[in-house]
Write an enzyme that holds these catalytic residues in place. Structure first.
Site, PDB file in Angstrom:
ATOM      1  N   TYR A 121      47.139  26.336  36.448  1.00  0.00           N
ATOM      2  CA  TYR A 121      45.780  26.889  36.528  1.00  0.00           C
ATOM      3  C   TYR A 121      45.800  28.416  36.578  1.00  0.00           C
ATOM      4  O   TYR A 121      44.905  29.040  37.135  1.00  0.00           O
ATOM      5  CB  TYR A 121      45.058  26.351  37.773  1.00  0.00           C
ATOM      6  CG  TYR A 121      44.773  24.857  37.755  1.00  0.00           C
ATOM      7  CD1 TYR A 121      45.017  24.086  36.628  1.00  0.00           C
ATOM      8  CD2 TYR A 121      44.254  24.225  38.872  1.00  0.00           C
ATOM      9  CE1 TYR A 121      44.767  22.732  36.620  1.00  0.00           C
ATOM     10  CE2 TYR A 121      43.992  22.858  38.876  1.00  0.00           C
ATOM     11  CZ  TYR A 121      44.259  22.119  37.744  1.00  0.00           C
ATOM     12  OH  TYR A 121      44.005  20.773  37.739  1.00  0.00           O
ATOM     13  N   ASP A 200      55.676  11.845  39.678  1.00  0.00           N
ATOM     14  CA  ASP A 200      55.297  10.497  39.216  1.00  0.00           C
ATOM     15  C   ASP A 200      55.621   9.454  40.281  1.00  0.00           C
ATOM     16  O   ASP A 200      54.796   8.588  40.598  1.00  0.00           O
ATOM     17  CB  ASP A 200      55.965  10.172  37.864  1.00  0.00           C
ATOM     18  CG  ASP A 200      57.437  10.541  37.826  1.00  0.00           C
ATOM     19  OD1 ASP A 200      57.899  11.289  38.709  1.00  0.00           O
ATOM     20  OD2 ASP A 200      58.148  10.074  36.913  1.00  0.00           O
TER      21      ASP A 200
END
Ligand code: ATP
Length: 332
Positions: A121, A200
């Site tokens: 970001y 994950d």
């Protein structure tokens, strides 16, 4: 006496802020509120979603309470601007089960600390007709300060373990740097256990075995996704507070937005905003009062009588806040 900058914003932001201030007004602490503007209504009046005056007022107070704003596509985001301008590099999102609230788990109590200023970001994107890229920036400086913040937070709140979540097996350079810095900082906190997990695997463990987490520290995008997953584990948006912390400032806001569908009905759950005010009280070192307010809210949730419709009741936003105040009586 504390000077609190209050940005209620739009929609239910105004309603939940009113409820939280009502609770704060009944504590034995003097607050001087400075009400100021941001968001879409502010845009309609002033031509900007976040006037410089608001940013300066946030700088002047001891802390800022932020309700919620409606962000219209194409408009400048008030909250992202405030995070940048005040350098609020740490986003703290507790994942805590509350009794009386329908949740996937009733025994969770961990905290996600998300780096708030860079990563994917960073805002550096490029596009041609054929290709678009976003730059994932991980700096030593920002990684050191967020990892240090996570360990200090663990120490201060008596938590025994910090887990770093990353993807260093694929993002070898960026997350390799983040993970190495995590372990370098960890060496200064030998009494706190450490652990690292791939994002994950961690996303799955959040669902299957979330009790293993205590303090989690991670980069911007992973933190954004995992903290919403965390909110989903413990009863959703009406109950989830957050803090944005920098070296010199603290801003406290519920995770939910302005919920235009509910606005004006006075039925929004005020808990996330009240719990954000509890995080502010802890930031201001008013630890005992913070505990009392949280316990009073827990009592209201357990009784389940004076709660808003999302919790199965029929109370209004302000009625629920008043019930929290009733439970506080005699405890202050
Ligand atoms: P915004 O555009 O400001 O982000 P939104 O409606 O897209 O608003 P949220 O405000 O985060 O997003 O809310 C999504 C939904 O969650 C709302 O429509 C509402 O049904 C529910 N919700 C959010 N906050 C609360 C709350 N405090 N109490 C009860 N329900 C809530």
């Amino acid at each position: 006496m504390f000077d609190i900058t209050v940005i209620s914003g739009d929609g239910i932001g105004k309603e939940v802020m009113g409820a939280a201030l009502h609770v704060l007004d009944h504590l034995n602490i003097d607050f001087n509120y400075n009400f100021t503007n941001a968001g879409n209504e502010c845009f309609k009046k002033t031509g900007t979603t976040i006037p410089d005056k608001t940013i300066n007022e946030a700088r002047e107070g001891d802390a800022t309470l932020f309700g919620a704003v409606t962000t219209v596509p194409g408009q400048k985001s008030a909250i992202i601007t405030l995070r940048k301008e005040l350098d609020l590099f740490a986003n703290i999102r507790p994942v805590k089960s509350y009794p009386g609230v329908k949740s996937l788990y009733d025994d969770l109590d961990f905290v996600i600390i998300r780096e708030n200023t860079e990563g994917l970001y960073s805002g550096i994107e490029e596009a041609t007709e054929e290709r678009a890229t976003a730059l994932r920036v991980i700096t030593r400086e920002a990684s050191e300060r967020i990892c240090k913040f996570a360990f200090q937070y663990a120490k201060k709140t008596d938590r025994g373990k910090v887990t770093v979540i990353h993807k260093a097996n694929v993002l070898k350079k960026t997350d390799g740097l983040f993970r190495n810095i995590f372990y370098k900082i960890a060496a200064d906190f030998s009494d706190i256990r450490t652990e690292d997990r791939y994002v994950d695997a961690a996303a799955m463990l959040f669902i299957t075995k979330p009790q293993i987490f205590d303090v989690v520290v991670t980069t911007n995008l992973f933190g954004d996704i995992l903290s919403d997953e965390g909110a989903g584990l413990v009863g959703g948006l009406g109950l989830t507070p957050s803090a944005n912390i920098g070296e010199n400032y603290g801003l406290f806001e519920p995770v939910h937005g302005s919920a235009p569908d509910m606005a004006g009905k006075n039925i929004a759950n005020p808990s996330a905003m009240i719990l954000s005010a509890v995080m502010m009280l802890n930031y201001l070192k008013e630890y005992e009062t913070a505990r009392n307010v949280e316990n009073a809210l827990i009592q209201v949730l357990i009784e389940g009588k004076t709660v808003t419709p999302d919790l199965g009741g029929s109370a209004s936003t302000i009625e629920m806040a008043k019930e929290v105040i009733n439970k506080l009586e005699g405890k202050l």
